[in-house]
Design an enzyme around this catalytic site. Structure first.
Site, PDB file in Angstrom:
ATOM      1  N   SER A  54       0.724  -1.072   0.058  1.00 50.48           N
ATOM      2  CA  SER A  54      -0.043  -0.010   0.053  1.00 50.48           C
ATOM      3  C   SER A  54       0.925   1.230  -0.191  1.00 50.48           C
ATOM      4  O   SER A  54       1.955   1.267   0.569  1.00 50.48           O
ATOM      5  CB  SER A  54      -0.660  -0.129   1.227  1.00 50.48           C
ATOM      6  N   TYR A  86      -1.733  -1.178  10.790  1.00 46.22           N
ATOM      7  CA  TYR A  86      -1.915  -1.610   9.553  1.00 46.22           C
ATOM      8  C   TYR A  86      -0.860  -1.146   8.480  1.00 46.22           C
ATOM      9  O   TYR A  86      -0.440  -2.208   7.853  1.00 46.22           O
ATOM     10  CB  TYR A  86      -3.423  -1.070   9.128  1.00 46.22           C
ATOM     11  N   LYS A 136       2.243  -3.633   6.481  1.00 47.01           N
ATOM     12  CA  LYS A 136       2.465  -3.533   4.834  1.00 47.01           C
ATOM     13  C   LYS A 136       3.886  -3.511   4.842  1.00 47.01           C
ATOM     14  O   LYS A 136       4.519  -4.180   4.290  1.00 47.01           O
ATOM     15  CB  LYS A 136       1.660  -2.476   4.234  1.00 47.01           C
ATOM     16  N   TYR A 191      -0.650  -0.212  -3.706  1.00 49.15           N
ATOM     17  CA  TYR A 191      -1.795   0.389  -4.165  1.00 49.15           C
ATOM     18  C   TYR A 191      -1.991   1.859  -3.799  1.00 49.15           C
ATOM     19  O   TYR A 191      -1.664   2.058  -2.594  1.00 49.15           O
ATOM     20  CB  TYR A 191      -3.075  -0.564  -3.785  1.00 49.15           C
ATOM     21  N   ASN A 217     -13.997   4.024   4.512  1.00 47.35           N
ATOM     22  CA  ASN A 217     -13.706   4.156   3.248  1.00 47.35           C
ATOM     23  C   ASN A 217     -14.418   5.413   2.668  1.00 47.35           C
ATOM     24  O   ASN A 217     -15.732   5.051   2.573  1.00 47.35           O
ATOM     25  CB  ASN A 217     -13.052   3.219   2.332  1.00 47.35           C
TER      26      ASN A 217
HETATM   27  C1  UD1 Z   1      -6.192   4.354   4.001  1.00 45.90           C
HETATM   28  C2  UD1 Z   1      -4.730   4.011   3.995  1.00 45.90           C
HETATM   29  C3  UD1 Z   1      -4.334   2.977   3.030  1.00 45.90           C
HETATM   30  C4  UD1 Z   1      -5.220   1.742   2.983  1.00 45.90           C
HETATM   31  C5  UD1 Z   1      -6.912   2.313   2.993  1.00 45.90           C
HETATM   32  C6  UD1 Z   1      -7.525   0.963   3.116  1.00 45.90           C
HETATM   33  C7  UD1 Z   1      -3.284   5.437   5.010  1.00 45.90           C
HETATM   34  C8  UD1 Z   1      -2.600   6.687   5.099  1.00 45.90           C
HETATM   35  N1  UD1 Z   1      -4.194   5.172   3.986  1.00 45.90           N
HETATM   36  O1  UD1 Z   1      -6.460   5.162   2.991  1.00 45.90           O
HETATM   37  O2  UD1 Z   1      -3.155   2.587   2.896  1.00 45.90           O
HETATM   38  O3  UD1 Z   1      -4.992   1.041   1.850  1.00 45.90           O
HETATM   39  O4  UD1 Z   1      -7.063   3.128   3.951  1.00 45.90           O
HETATM   40  O5  UD1 Z   1      -8.917   0.962   3.798  1.00 45.90           O
HETATM   41  O6  UD1 Z   1      -3.189   4.927   6.181  1.00 45.90           O
HETATM   42  N2  UD1 Z   1     -13.010  10.705   3.796  1.00 45.90           N
HETATM   43  C9  UD1 Z   1     -13.999  11.532   3.972  1.00 45.90           C
HETATM   44  N3  UD1 Z   1     -15.070  11.174   4.505  1.00 45.90           N
HETATM   45  C10 UD1 Z   1     -15.295   9.727   4.803  1.00 45.90           C
HETATM   46  C11 UD1 Z   1     -14.260   8.784   4.560  1.00 45.90           C
HETATM   47  C12 UD1 Z   1     -13.115   9.595   3.934  1.00 45.90           C
HETATM   48  O7  UD1 Z   1     -13.838  12.758   3.859  1.00 45.90           O
HETATM   49  O8  UD1 Z   1     -16.263   9.403   5.285  1.00 45.90           O
HETATM   50  C13 UD1 Z   1     -11.655  11.093   3.094  1.00 45.90           C
HETATM   51  C14 UD1 Z   1     -10.417  10.950   3.924  1.00 45.90           C
HETATM   52  O9  UD1 Z   1     -10.360  12.100   4.841  1.00 45.90           O
HETATM   53  C15 UD1 Z   1      -9.549  10.754   2.969  1.00 45.90           C
HETATM   54  C16 UD1 Z   1     -10.072  10.384   1.735  1.00 45.90           C
HETATM   55  O10 UD1 Z   1     -11.585  10.420   1.867  1.00 45.90           O
HETATM   56  O11 UD1 Z   1      -8.993  12.085   2.670  1.00 45.90           O
HETATM   57  C17 UD1 Z   1      -9.961   8.783   1.262  1.00 45.90           C
HETATM   58  O12 UD1 Z   1     -10.139   8.206   2.589  1.00 45.90           O
HETATM   59  P1  UD1 Z   1     -10.127   6.427   2.873  1.00 45.90           P
HETATM   60  O13 UD1 Z   1     -11.007   6.031   1.699  1.00 45.90           O
HETATM   61  O14 UD1 Z   1     -10.422   6.295   4.332  1.00 45.90           O
HETATM   62  O15 UD1 Z   1      -8.716   6.010   2.238  1.00 45.90           O
HETATM   63  P2  UD1 Z   1      -7.129   6.254   2.978  1.00 45.90           P
HETATM   64  O16 UD1 Z   1      -7.277   6.985   4.106  1.00 45.90           O
HETATM   65  O17 UD1 Z   1      -6.773   7.354   1.843  1.00 45.90           O
END
Ligand code: UD1
Length: 339
Positions: free
Chosen positions: A124, A149, A153, A177, A199
């Site tokens: 990741s 987590y 990795k 990824y 996510n």
């Molecule tokens: C995280 C991990 C990544 C992992 C992935 C799997 C880190 C830095 N990244 O990715 O390695 O593979 O999870 O689960 O540890 N967001 C919102 N509102 C929400 C949910 C998310 O605004 O309700 C925003 C987050 O703040 C972020 C973006 O959407 O900026 C993506 O978030 P998310 O989908 O959780 O993935 P990552 O945190 O990028």
């Protein structure tokens, strides 16, 4: 090739099983269905027109894995099976270290005892931590991960690197990824999070489906164009195809080999840009609000993917709009929403 896919009923695993089949390989699944559903197997069958053989097994069971490798004449392994919830890993690190580290070590031991040489590992971009600049290349130094987590990795990458440095006769490759999103365009397989999704995209599609009242955007005061985080959102089908390309690269290697590859689009998009794309392509309004930052979030990260383009002859084919359309099509199918 006969390819063992651990976690093959999961989100990225199921899409990779389809692409392996499409490329003429025979995927065989090991999954303990801890965070996946057997319905994914039916979805795969609906796409490829045949059953894929699966074993309900935990890949920490070395004797069972060895038996499967032997009886199925396995040529290579793709190791997806792992816990992946960042927040849960902070709450329960032992669960994460136990599962993610032991499964990888067990697989390596089983491969060694059965003479299986090729492995592709699911890593990741979390191994880059908070990078100083984006895009990150594979040469960008890894930084301490922000969660257990993420540590798992980085540690698994180290297992593979050190095994090869010691002269182990294997060909191993880690794919880092970025943020996998979307679903198969057929809507037969997709992401199936249990409980409240952490996510972004599953939370968006569940909000659009009326299961969640509203999405909270975590932070709009970052130093980015619109104040929200930047991520590299890659369509899961493009990501699945990278695994096929990785295997083709490994097949050309005759000596001990280890390398790492970024797998993303090469482009960053903000959270608000993704929401706008979702609304536009699906012609709907999403109920969302701007909220505080989520602790532990990286401000911005996207990948330089030129190494994968050059050495694996792979590149993405789908757009963010494709991802948003496919993610919504899948959510509608799961919820029985017409239209
Ligand atoms: C995280 C991990 C990544 C992992 C992935 C799997 C880190 C830095 N990244 O990715 O390695 O593979 O999870 O689960 O540890 N967001 C919102 N509102 C929400 C949910 C998310 O605004 O309700 C925003 C987050 O703040 C972020 C973006 O959407 O900026 C993506 O978030 P998310 O989908 O959780 O993935 P990552 O945190 O990028």
């Amino acid at each position: 090739m006969n390819i063992l896919v651990t976690g093959g009923a999961g989100f990225i695993g199921s899409h990779t099983v389809v692409e392996l089949h499409n490329a003429g390989h025979t995927p065989i699944i090991i999954d303990n269905f801890d965070n996946s559903e057997k319905t994914a197997l039916q979805g795969i069958k609906n796409i490829i027109g045949k059953d894929v053989k699966y074993y309900e097994e935990d890949c920490r069971n070395q004797a069972a894995v060895e038996e499967i490798m032997k009886s199925e004449n396995i040529d290579g392994v793709i190791h997806f099976a792992a816990h992946k919830a960042v927040g849960e890993s902070v709450q329960n690190p032992i669960k994460y270290y136990e599962n993610n580290l032991i499964s990888t070590l067990t697989l390596l031991k089983a491969m060694r005892s059965q003479g299986v040489k090729n492995l592709v590992f699911s890593s990741s971009c979390t191994v880059y931590g908070e990078p100083d600049t984006s895009p990150v290349t594979e040469e960008t130094p890894r930084k301490p991960a922000t969660s257990p987590y993420g540590n798992t990795k980085a540690m698994c990458e180290d297992f593979l690197r050190d095994a090869i440095a010691s002269g182990e006769d294997m060909r191993l490759l880690s794919l880092r990824y970025f943020n996998p999103v979307g679903a198969h365009p057929s809507a037969e397989i997709g992401e199936l999070p249990t409980g409240v999704p952490s996510n972004l995209v599953p939370f968006i599609t569940q909000t659009a489906a009326g299961i969640r009242e509203k999405l909270t955007v975590f932070g709009n005061d970052y130093p980015t164009a619109d104040g929200t985080n930047i991520r590299d959102f890659i369509h899961v089908v493009d990501l699945a195809k990278a695994h096929v390309a990785a295997f083709e690269l490994l097949a050309t290697k005759n000596e001990a080999y280890y390398d790492v590859f970024n797998v993303g689009t090469g482009e960053g998009n903000t959270v608000l840009q993704l929401i706008t794309a979702f609304e536009k392509v699906n012609n709907l309004k999403l109920n969302y609000e701007l909220g505080p930052r989520r602790p532990g979030d990286v401000e911005q990260i996207y990948g330089d993917v030129s190494k994968a383009a050059k050495l694996m002859n792979w590149k993405t084919e789908k757009t963010l709009e494709d991802s948003m359309q496919d993610a919504w099509r899948w959510e509608k199918k799961v919820r029985g929403i017409e239209g």
